[in-house]
Enzyme design. Structure first.
Site, PDB file in Angstrom:
ATOM      1  N   LYS A 214       0.825  -1.219   0.000  1.00 35.15           N
ATOM      2  CA  LYS A 214       0.000   0.000   0.000  1.00 35.15           C
ATOM      3  C   LYS A 214       0.857   1.267   0.000  1.00 35.15           C
ATOM      4  CE  LYS A 214      -4.397  -1.923   1.175  1.00 35.15           C
ATOM      5  NZ  LYS A 214      -5.456  -2.176   2.153  1.00 35.15           N
ATOM      6  N   ARG A 248      -3.331 -10.195   4.786  1.00 34.09           N
ATOM      7  CA  ARG A 248      -3.816 -10.271   3.391  1.00 34.09           C
ATOM      8  C   ARG A 248      -2.722  -9.699   2.504  1.00 34.09           C
ATOM      9  NH1 ARG A 248      -6.201  -6.941  -0.285  1.00 34.09           N
ATOM     10  NH2 ARG A 248      -7.822  -7.867  -1.589  1.00 34.09           N
TER      11      ARG A 248
HETATM   12  N1  HH2 Z   1      -7.461  -3.904   0.849  1.00 35.16           N
HETATM   13  C1  HH2 Z   1      -7.789  -4.000  -0.447  1.00 35.16           C
HETATM   14  C2  HH2 Z   1      -8.867  -4.791  -0.863  1.00 35.16           C
HETATM   15  N2  HH2 Z   1      -9.575  -5.508   0.035  1.00 35.16           N
HETATM   16  N3  HH2 Z   1      -9.956  -6.182   2.270  1.00 35.16           N
HETATM   17  C3  HH2 Z   1      -9.649  -6.106   3.563  1.00 35.16           C
HETATM   18  N4  HH2 Z   1     -10.354  -6.813   4.479  1.00 35.16           N
HETATM   19  N5  HH2 Z   1      -8.615  -5.327   4.016  1.00 35.16           N
HETATM   20  C4  HH2 Z   1      -7.859  -4.581   3.167  1.00 35.16           C
HETATM   21  O1  HH2 Z   1      -6.949  -3.861   3.646  1.00 35.16           O
HETATM   22  C5  HH2 Z   1      -8.169  -4.625   1.772  1.00 35.16           C
HETATM   23  C6  HH2 Z   1      -9.252  -5.449   1.352  1.00 35.16           C
HETATM   24  C7  HH2 Z   1      -6.990  -3.250  -1.461  1.00 35.16           C
HETATM   25  O2  HH2 Z   1      -5.977  -4.060  -1.990  1.00 35.16           O
HETATM   26  P1  HH2 Z   1      -6.032  -4.822  -3.416  1.00 35.16           P
HETATM   27  O3  HH2 Z   1      -7.094  -5.875  -3.405  1.00 35.16           O
HETATM   28  O4  HH2 Z   1      -4.672  -5.328  -3.737  1.00 35.16           O
HETATM   29  O5  HH2 Z   1      -6.371  -3.700  -4.458  1.00 35.16           O
HETATM   30  P2  HH2 Z   1      -7.698  -3.280  -5.212  1.00 35.16           P
HETATM   31  O6  HH2 Z   1      -8.731  -2.928  -4.193  1.00 35.16           O
HETATM   32  O7  HH2 Z   1      -7.269  -2.112  -6.069  1.00 35.16           O
HETATM   33  O8  HH2 Z   1      -8.168  -4.463  -6.021  1.00 35.16           O
END
Ligand code: HH2
Length: 269
Positions: A214, A248
């Site tokens: 992040k 995660r």
């Molecule tokens: N962060 C993201 C997505 N889902 N879920 C939880 N529970 N906690 C988090 O911190 C979280 C999440 C963002 O990361 P990513 O899936 O890599 O990116 P994007 O939302 O752009 O798909």
């Protein structure tokens, strides 16, 4: 999930064209399935399948689109690896319902049950729910990052949502709390919430930490998104102090190794 003496590792599978770290890489179902199987080989305890990006500024997608993206991937993974623990990353009850029917057992809801049908659905299905703190929605959330006391406010919100989940019939040990790193927080807020993860765990629920790659890592170091693994591991370390934690992450093999060694050292101390 916590049988290995270390925090559980949740591998991220983004079936999206626009996720912040890996958008488009696993958009085709066969690419996403192959990636998911690689993450399981690397030691992922859980897979988190998402069909909508929640990066700052992202626009939402309709539930039909999200379902079309994630269901073939869930079905494809479970056909090859039936015992895989699959989580669906969605804030829409319609998507969660389709995913649970396809074999998912965890609903990861970054809005902590804002869709009124979500918590009753999770309860009926006997599934686990991840309740995450976010201010507003991804399109606008970074416009408002000031809090009087970010830790107190986020922990209060999560306690309330956990109580709501309990009232909806979700079992207490099926509720996981997540401070929502990067969701409507500035650098200082993110750091405070990371440092306070053991205090969140002290509420008595398992905790989930999503700090992988992040942008707060870049604010501290200047690292671009492809080179944020060391910073991500430093953040994952916060989970070691929590009795039941899930991290995660994008980089499963490195995180599993890091946590296994760090937990073994902590256990020998
Ligand atoms: N962060 C993201 C997505 N889902 N879920 C939880 N529970 N906690 C988090 O911190 C979280 C999440 C963002 O990361 P990513 O899936 O890599 O990116 P994007 O939302 O752009 O798909």
């Amino acid at each position: 999930m916590w049988t290995r003496g270390r925090p559980a590792v949740m591998g991220i599978v983004n079936v999206t064209p626009d996720s912040f770290a890996d958008g488009g890489r696993f958009f085709a179902p066969e690419e996403a399935i192959a990636h998911a199987l690689t993450l399981l080989d690397e030691g992922a305890d859980i897979l988190d399948i998402g069909g909508e990006s929640t990066r700052p500024g992202a626009d939402g997608v309709p539930s039909g689109t999200e379902i079309d993206r994630v269901i073939p991937v869930i079905v494809g993974i479970l056909a090859v690896w039936p015992e895989a623990l699959v989580s669906i990353d969605t804030s829409k009850a319609a998507v969660a319902e389709a995913a649970l029917a396809a074999g998912a057992v965890i609903v990861n809801d970054v809005t902590a049950g804002r869709d009124e049908a979500m918590l009753p659905l999770v309860a009926r299905a006997g599934a686990t729910v991840v309740l995450m703190h976010m201010r507003g929605e991804p399109r606008t959330m970074q416009a408002e990052t000031a809090y009087d006391d970010v830790v107190a406010e986020v922990h209060h919100f999560l306690r309330e949502r956990a109580a709501d989940a309990g009232r909806a019939g979700v079992a207490e040990d099926a509720i996981v709390l997540d401070p929502g790193i990067g969701f409507g927080k500035d650098l200082d807020g993110n750091l405070r919430l990371l440092a306070a993860l053991p205090d969140l765990a002290a509420l008595g629920f398992p905790v989930l930490l999503g700090a992988s790659r992040k942008s707060f890592i870049s604010k501290l170091t200047g690292a671009d998104v492809a080179t944020r693994l060391p910073g991500s591991l430093a953040a994952a370390q916060c989970a070691l102090a929590c009795p039941r934690a899930i991290v995660r992450v994008h980089d499963v093999a490195a995180t599993v190794q890091f946590l296994a060694v760090a937990a073994a050292i902590a256990g020998a101390a």
